[in-house]
Design a protein around this motif. Structure first.
Motif, mmCIF file in Angstrom:
data_model
loop_
_atom_site.group_PDB
_atom_site.id
_atom_site.type_symbol
_atom_site.label_atom_id
_atom_site.label_comp_id
_atom_site.label_asym_id
_atom_site.label_seq_id
_atom_site.Cartn_x
_atom_site.Cartn_y
_atom_site.Cartn_z
ATOM 1 N N LEU A 52 0.827 -1.205 0.000
ATOM 2 C CA LEU A 52 0.000 0.000 0.000
ATOM 3 C C LEU A 52 0.865 1.259 0.000
ATOM 4 O O LEU A 52 1.966 1.274 0.567
ATOM 5 N N ALA A 53 0.361 2.321 -0.594
ATOM 6 C CA ALA A 53 1.038 3.613 -0.502
ATOM 7 C C ALA A 53 0.956 4.104 0.936
ATOM 8 O O ALA A 53 -0.118 4.100 1.541
ATOM 9 N N GLY A 54 2.101 4.502 1.486
ATOM 10 C CA GLY A 54 2.120 4.961 2.874
ATOM 11 C C GLY A 54 2.871 4.026 3.802
ATOM 12 O O GLY A 54 2.854 4.225 5.015
ATOM 13 N N VAL A 55 3.564 2.997 3.252
ATOM 14 C CA VAL A 55 4.392 2.100 4.059
ATOM 15 C C VAL A 55 5.853 2.418 3.753
ATOM 16 O O VAL A 55 6.269 2.414 2.588
ATOM 17 N N ASP A 114 -8.464 2.135 -1.566
ATOM 18 C CA ASP A 114 -7.988 2.806 -2.780
ATOM 19 C C ASP A 114 -6.460 2.875 -2.824
ATOM 20 O O ASP A 114 -5.865 3.866 -3.274
ATOM 21 N N GLY A 115 -5.816 1.811 -2.327
ATOM 22 C CA GLY A 115 -4.362 1.720 -2.368
ATOM 23 C C GLY A 115 -3.635 2.484 -1.300
ATOM 24 O O GLY A 115 -2.404 2.511 -1.285
ATOM 25 N N MET A 116 -4.362 3.115 -0.353
ATOM 26 C CA MET A 116 -3.745 3.929 0.694
ATOM 27 C C MET A 116 -3.920 3.267 2.054
ATOM 28 O O MET A 116 -4.935 2.614 2.322
ATOM 29 N N VAL A 117 -2.939 3.465 2.942
ATOM 30 C CA VAL A 117 -3.011 2.913 4.301
ATOM 31 C C VAL A 117 -4.159 3.545 5.075
ATOM 32 O O VAL A 117 -4.362 4.764 5.042
ATOM 33 N N LEU A 118 -4.912 2.681 5.787
ATOM 34 C CA LEU A 118 -5.978 3.147 6.688
ATOM 35 C C LEU A 118 -5.755 2.736 8.129
ATOM 36 O O LEU A 118 -6.137 3.447 9.056
ATOM 37 N N ALA A 119 -5.172 1.538 8.341
ATOM 38 C CA ALA A 119 -5.014 1.036 9.704
ATOM 39 C C ALA A 119 -4.018 -0.111 9.702
ATOM 40 O O ALA A 119 -3.643 -0.646 8.650
ATOM 41 N N ALA A 120 -3.587 -0.496 10.907
ATOM 42 C CA ALA A 120 -2.718 -1.655 11.077
ATOM 43 C C ALA A 120 -3.302 -2.538 12.175
ATOM 44 O O ALA A 120 -3.780 -2.039 13.199
ATOM 45 N N LEU A 121 -3.253 -3.845 11.946
ATOM 46 C CA LEU A 121 -3.788 -4.817 12.895
ATOM 47 C C LEU A 121 -2.636 -5.501 13.614
ATOM 48 O O LEU A 121 -1.572 -5.751 13.037
ATOM 49 N N THR A 122 -2.862 -5.823 14.902
ATOM 50 C CA THR A 122 -1.846 -6.536 15.681
ATOM 51 C C THR A 122 -2.353 -7.913 16.062
ATOM 52 O O THR A 122 -3.551 -8.214 15.990
#
Length: 423
Positions: free
Chosen positions: A125-128, A223-231
């Motif tokens: 994703l864009a944003g990593v 839409d290819g952009m970062v929204l959240a991260a899961l642990t």
């Protein structure tokens, strides 16, 4: 005037390689010196990438080890933007990514380290991001500025030095920051559980959120952009950008493919060298982040990923290549700046190697010196907002003698007196 009777080649365009080239000329070497780097920029220093340069307080040119014209002036041949694809030890040749073959009489490997990537869904994703090179820092500087303007959220995987320094920079820009760390405290593999809380408190006071004992399992987006991260404990952390700061691995692929001795990963990895920084091939040396050098002080092979090691091991390797008597036994040293906290660490005391931690000064006010000891002997020391004590700390480490622990903890006792030679 260069005499082409001998050709010394340095693979690695970082601080270690540049200082090695400088030392060869300073020591009077008149043969060809070829420096190969896989980045387009001339050799530069990396500490500011996560500190002042990231904050926009230093310009690009200030990072360079030498002004670009220095190399031509000292007849150091630069091959920038080129990687080495093959090392033929029998023929003493290197093959570059553009097909060029380069002969060497002696070779120095200063290939550095490469950041670990997150091996989870969503990293495309864009944003990593990750941070190791100048191009990474230039990109990340713009990202942090945008996050700050838009009240954006940065999630950092890893609470090591890079993770914490970027967290401090991001907060200065005004971004919201969450740090996810698998260990129970920051810097756990360096400071152990005893001192990590100092950095937890420091960052929490500046608004950083920590999530310890957890790992990222997925980065989600739209839409290819970062929204959240899961642990892995089921939590979800909103984020507009994710930084992977989960450590680095030595770049040993070239050495391994050529059959040089390399330490296993569980021992820190790296190209195995003796105390003179010679590898298992008598015509090849290694230095900087990639070298696992035999360390006389610690009685083991030690790989150190910090600026001071690159600064000093490059010239040491150069002198060794010239036949000088070299024993590379410097006490490991590094520094960090986060908000109003400045610190310096000397020595080597990973968890399990020490049996006592002693502090002198005011830990709560973050003005203190901490010592890690084994059977009364100082293995390492960290001075936090206390200056001009590094030489004394390193002398204590080098003596290898038991110290008076009460005096060590007493700020009124001069450290120099504790490090003085025994009668």
């Amino acid at each position: 005037m260069v005499n082409a009777h001998q050709t010394f080649v340095i693979v690695g365009g970082g601080l270690a390689g540049a200082k090695a080239a400088q030392a060869l000329r300073a020591e009077g070497f008149t043969g060809r010196v070829i420096l190969i780097g896989d980045e387009p920029a001339p050799p530069y220093e990396r500490p500011a990438l996560s500190k002042k340069f990231l904050l926009g307080k230093e310009e690009r040119e200030s990072l360079f080890v030498h002004e670009p014209a220095w190399y031509a002036r000292h007849e150091v041949e630069l091959h920038l933007g080129q990687s080495v694809t093959e090392l033929d030890r029998a023929a003493r040749t290197l093959t570059l990514s553009d097909g060029t073959r380069v002969h060497y009489d002696k070779l120095l490997l200063a290939t550095g380290a490469e950041p670990h990537r997150l091996d989870i869904p969503g990293t495309g994703l864009a944003g990593v991001y990750h941070l190791r090179r100048l191009t990474h820092a230039e990109l990340l500087r713009g990202v942090l500025a945008t996050l700050g303007r838009e009240n954006g959220r940065l999630l950092i995987a890893g609470a090591g030095w890079i993770g914490l320094e970027v967290a401090a920079a991001a907060r200065e820009y005004g971004a919201e920051v969450t740090v996810v760390e698998a260990a129970p405290s920051p810097l756990h593999q360096v400071l152990g559980p005893e001192l990590g809380e100092v950095f937890t408190d420091l960052h929490r006071e500046h608004g950083v959120l920590f999530h310890f004992g957890a790992r990222l399992t997925e980065i989600t987006g739209q839409d290819g952009m970062v929204l959240a991260a899961l642990t892995d404990d089921g939590d979800e952390h909103p984020a507009h950008a994710v930084l992977s700061a989960i450590g680095a691995a030595p770049r040993t692929a070239l050495a391994q493919s050529a059959g040089l001795a390399v330490l296993p990963t569980q021992r820190g990895g790296g190209i195995r060298t003796d105390a003179a920084l010679r590898t298992s091939d008598p015509g090849i040396w290694a230095c900087g982040d990639v070298a696992a050098a035999e360390h006389p002080l610690y009685g083991t092979h030690l790989r150190v990923e910090h600026w001071a090691n690159a600064l000093h091991s490059g010239p040491a390797a150069a002198r060794s290549m010239l036949g000088r008597e070299v024993v590379y036994d410097r006490v490991p040293y590094f520094f960090s700046d986060q908000y109003d906290l400045g610190m310096e660490y000397s020595g080597h005391a990973p968890p399990g190697s020490y049996d006592q931690v002693i502090c002198r000064g005011d830990v709560a006010r973050r003005t203190f010196v901490a010592f890690w000891l084994k059977e009364g002997r100082v293995l390492a020391g960290m001075n936090v907002n206390v200056w001009d004590v590094v030489e004394d700390i390193q002398r204590l480490i080098r003596t290898g003698r038991p110290v008076d622990t009460a005096a060590l903890a007493d700020p009124g006792t001069d450290l120099a007196s504790l490090a003085a030679p025994a009668d």
